[in-house]
Design a protein around this motif. Sequence first.
Motif, PDB file in Angstrom:
ATOM      1  N   GLU A   1      -3.080  -0.423 -13.628  1.00 52.56           N
ATOM      2  CA  GLU A   1      -4.348   0.277 -13.648  1.00 52.56           C
ATOM      3  C   GLU A   1      -5.600  -0.177 -13.227  1.00 52.56           C
ATOM      4  O   GLU A   1      -6.617   0.791 -13.200  1.00 52.56           O
ATOM      5  N   ASP A   2      -5.814  -1.201 -12.330  1.00 56.93           N
ATOM      6  CA  ASP A   2      -6.780  -1.560 -11.769  1.00 56.93           C
ATOM      7  C   ASP A   2      -7.076  -0.768 -10.519  1.00 56.93           C
ATOM      8  O   ASP A   2      -8.081  -0.798  -9.765  1.00 56.93           O
ATOM      9  N   LYS A   3      -5.785  -0.245 -10.090  1.00 60.34           N
ATOM     10  CA  LYS A   3      -5.844   0.492  -8.820  1.00 60.34           C
ATOM     11  C   LYS A   3      -5.811   2.141  -9.047  1.00 60.34           C
ATOM     12  O   LYS A   3      -5.025   2.405 -10.315  1.00 60.34           O
ATOM     13  N   ASP A   4      -6.271   3.103  -8.299  1.00 58.25           N
ATOM     14  CA  ASP A   4      -6.022   4.533  -8.570  1.00 58.25           C
ATOM     15  C   ASP A   4      -4.685   5.017  -8.164  1.00 58.25           C
ATOM     16  O   ASP A   4      -3.936   4.124  -7.375  1.00 58.25           O
ATOM     17  N   GLU A   5      -4.507   6.204  -8.421  1.00 56.76           N
ATOM     18  CA  GLU A   5      -3.075   6.687  -8.118  1.00 56.76           C
ATOM     19  C   GLU A   5      -2.930   6.844  -6.687  1.00 56.76           C
ATOM     20  O   GLU A   5      -1.895   6.544  -6.090  1.00 56.76           O
ATOM     21  N   GLN A   6      -4.240   7.191  -5.948  1.00 58.44           N
ATOM     22  CA  GLN A   6      -4.010   7.375  -4.438  1.00 58.44           C
ATOM     23  C   GLN A   6      -3.628   6.075  -3.913  1.00 58.44           C
ATOM     24  O   GLN A   6      -2.674   6.169  -3.038  1.00 58.44           O
ATOM     25  N   TYR A   7      -4.051   5.029  -4.365  1.00 62.10           N
ATOM     26  CA  TYR A   7      -3.659   3.551  -3.860  1.00 62.10           C
ATOM     27  C   TYR A   7      -2.216   3.309  -4.006  1.00 62.10           C
ATOM     28  O   TYR A   7      -1.686   2.979  -2.981  1.00 62.10           O
ATOM     29  N   TRP A   8      -1.762   3.706  -5.191  1.00 63.22           N
ATOM     30  CA  TRP A   8      -0.236   3.315  -5.239  1.00 63.22           C
ATOM     31  C   TRP A   8       0.497   4.438  -4.170  1.00 63.22           C
ATOM     32  O   TRP A   8       1.483   4.079  -3.898  1.00 63.22           O
ATOM     33  N   MET A   9      -0.133   5.479  -4.268  1.00 62.71           N
ATOM     34  CA  MET A   9       0.761   6.497  -3.298  1.00 62.71           C
ATOM     35  C   MET A   9       0.960   5.978  -2.099  1.00 62.71           C
ATOM     36  O   MET A   9       2.005   5.966  -1.339  1.00 62.71           O
ATOM     37  N   ALA A  10      -0.348   5.337  -1.555  1.00 68.69           N
ATOM     38  CA  ALA A  10      -0.260   5.031  -0.189  1.00 68.69           C
ATOM     39  C   ALA A  10       0.486   3.867  -0.139  1.00 68.69           C
ATOM     40  O   ALA A  10       1.309   3.588   1.107  1.00 68.69           O
ATOM     41  N   LEU A  11       0.511   2.792  -0.974  1.00 68.84           N
ATOM     42  CA  LEU A  11       1.335   1.651  -1.092  1.00 68.84           C
ATOM     43  C   LEU A  11       2.926   2.190  -1.003  1.00 68.84           C
ATOM     44  O   LEU A  11       3.536   1.567  -0.256  1.00 68.84           O
ATOM     45  N   ILE A  12       3.294   3.029  -1.733  1.00 64.32           N
ATOM     46  CA  ILE A  12       4.556   3.385  -1.892  1.00 64.32           C
ATOM     47  C   ILE A  12       5.032   3.636  -0.400  1.00 64.32           C
ATOM     48  O   ILE A  12       6.210   3.456   0.032  1.00 64.32           O
ATOM     49  N   ARG A  13       4.179   4.707   0.088  1.00 64.58           N
ATOM     50  CA  ARG A  13       4.729   5.315   1.329  1.00 64.58           C
ATOM     51  C   ARG A  13       4.617   4.079   2.506  1.00 64.58           C
ATOM     52  O   ARG A  13       5.719   4.249   3.454  1.00 64.58           O
ATOM     53  N   GLN A  14       4.013   3.228   2.604  1.00 63.73           N
ATOM     54  CA  GLN A  14       4.159   2.060   3.479  1.00 63.73           C
ATOM     55  C   GLN A  14       5.198   1.260   3.196  1.00 63.73           C
ATOM     56  O   GLN A  14       5.734   0.745   4.076  1.00 63.73           O
ATOM     57  N   VAL A  15       5.331   1.034   1.928  1.00 63.93           N
ATOM     58  CA  VAL A  15       6.415   0.052   1.524  1.00 63.93           C
ATOM     59  C   VAL A  15       7.994   0.599   1.681  1.00 63.93           C
ATOM     60  O   VAL A  15       8.842   0.071   2.420  1.00 63.93           O
ATOM     61  N   LEU A  16       7.868   2.072   1.804  1.00 63.76           N
ATOM     62  CA  LEU A  16       9.252   2.679   2.187  1.00 63.76           C
ATOM     63  C   LEU A  16       9.450   2.361   3.695  1.00 63.76           C
ATOM     64  O   LEU A  16      10.783   2.218   4.037  1.00 63.76           O
ATOM     65  N   VAL A  17       8.559   2.667   4.392  1.00 60.96           N
ATOM     66  CA  VAL A  17       8.724   2.425   5.931  1.00 60.96           C
ATOM     67  C   VAL A  17       8.943   1.242   6.272  1.00 60.96           C
ATOM     68  O   VAL A  17       9.764   1.035   7.121  1.00 60.96           O
TER      69      VAL A  17
END
Length: 732
Positions: A464-480
Amino acid sequence: MGLTMDLQGALKKYFGFDQFKGLQENVIENVLDNRDTFVIMPTGGGKSLCYQLPALMKKGTAIVVSPLIALMKNQVDAIRGVSEEHGIAHVLNSSLTKTEVRQVKEDIVNGLTKLLYVAPESLTKEEYVDFLQQVTLSFVAVDEAHCISEWGHDFRPEYRNLRSIISRLGDAIPIIGLTATATPKVQEDIIKNLGMNDAKVFKASFNRPNLFYEVRPKTKNVDADIIRFVKQNQNKSGIVYCLSRKRVEELAQVLQVNGISAVPYHAGFDAKTRAKYQDMFLMEDVDVVVATIAFGMGIDKPDVRFVIHHDIPKSIESYYQETGRAGRDGGEGHCLAYYSYKDVEKLEKFMSGKPVAEQEIGHALLQEIVAYAETSMSRRKFILHYFGEDFDEVNGEGADMDDNTRNPKPKEEAKDSLVKLLRVVQDTMEKFKTKEIVRTLVGKTNALISSHRTEEKEIFGIGEDKDEQYWMALIRQVLVAGYLQKEIEQYGVLHVTEKGKAFLATPVSFLMTKDHEYKEEEDSSIITNGKSTGNAADEKLLKLLRDLRKREARKNDVPPFVVFQDPSLDDMALKYPITMEELLNVHGVGEGKAKKYGKPFVELISTYVEENDIVRPDDLVVKSTGANSGLKLYIIQSVDRKLPLDDIAAAKGLELPDLIKDMEQIVFSGTKLNLGYWVDEILDEDQQEEIHEYFLEAETDSITVAMEEFDGDYEEEELRIYRLKFMSEVAN
Ligand code: ADP
Ligand code: MG
């Protein structure tokens, strides 16, 4: 060796080429060996030759299944060109006369016909099946084989019957399936549905190193931005894709009005018109074709220099196919897409009428293209990952050919975040899609999350220290990067991979970049609260214009927005008007305004253009069709007659907010509306004075800001109507 020589010789003899392209030779050897073959090659890779050449060399007739009649005709003509024998290739479909069908059959029986092109729906006809059972067939080629899969970009149910028909045509007829769709899911569907589990698979790389990928936010200036782009690429061939036919026609017109030679193209035109426009493009009588996706299949123009997507495509595959039409000759190919989340929502709305399964597929595919648009990583790597390829974004071919790699965002350490992310995926039993994972991380719930009692888990809210956009971005990059994997068949459920597990065991550094954020524009397109829209505008000039506006406002003792509104300045910084006449083409500038405030602005721009050697988009007259002028006139006259606004709206079938919007357009482009009579109806004297004071002092004309300032004392519509009166009075 001997065979190779023969193949080379045949290639030269029939097609005049000296060398095979990519995997062609291996594919052809496999086909000549009567084995099932599966070819995955990007558009332009040379798939046709993979069945044409062996068909010419083998005994019997090869059947080619292809979805488009126009495409088949082109191919047949091409093959007829390589031989003296007209009957060497034929099309069999419902458009043939009885006599023609007889001729086709005769040529096949006599062994003349090497290639027979058939549409899938024709192949189901008993009459044809009966006939084909009696002749010698060399093999069946299924071109555009992705049409078999609902996960492809062009699903055609008729393709589903192919296997059973082919089985009826004879024993063990070899099949060659070909497609440019590289997703693992589609490939699996093709192999399963064509029953070719033992097929040898030939997959070429999908990297198109000469294509440059770029995404721009889609603002209301998108047309002007496109015009500017096209003008900067003068005399080059390009395609502009739009989703709707209506938009195709409008945009083509706007381009024409602005001196660009362009034609529209969509499936709503009759065949003759379509053929005419297509030819004009191929023959270079026009530079640009504005089209729906109906345009392009089988278009083999090697020197298309740009492909613009005015609207976001439905999937990455469609995008790849459509952009694949650029730079086929290996030369420059600029692929520019405009992105706005509103378009995505529109597409989702269209889908909502479809069967649920189809909707879910459509939704999953759309989310991928959203991720592509928003990501800040190498776009080439992103696309190729989608196709199951690992691209080296540092040394790979074409590594610097996209907007993100040219202007990289700063990277930040995300090791701890990645640990949290992977733990959440694991601890939620790998049941969630991206959306639920993100919500769980930030500690928000929904029905699905609740149903797994996720809130009770220790990991709920650990991010919760980060916002949803941050996590979306991370997931996208982690997938790749391969730490997570998305199960497309399960509509996007996330799993931790072996690599991810290894990372959890001993975490190492992981660097990420934040995604792009595309701000949505306010609905009323002429009103902004001081923020600049449209990144296409010349920022340096924009600043000068703003300063000038401030000075002019002070001089005239009015707020700056009364002089010109932000969108007008944006538009000036895009179009560089240097005469009063040109100024009239600027968004929100009518004659009154131009006369009253315009002169210093065109003078400033004129000097600026000269000093900075700006190449101006010549006679940029973006849209002057004035479709609404009748309505505007009616409004002006009715207000003059002091009719109640409700009546004016009702007479034109408008809701009040729409009427206000139209009136805003009228007033902001410099025409007065004397709304005093109506303001007196809805606001008492004290109220009027209060609002008046406010607007006089306000930094911005934003209604949102005003609403906040008054903290609920006034309705939005009251403020907007008052603002109209205010602008009409103060500006005159
Ligand atoms: P695909 O079906 O994979 O999109 P096509 O079969 O239409 O591609 O071929 C694309 C282009 O490449 C065509 O213009 C074709 O003539 C050309 N081509 C195919 N094979 C060769 C080759 N070996 N050498 C040169 N050009 C080739
Ligand atoms: Mg092809």
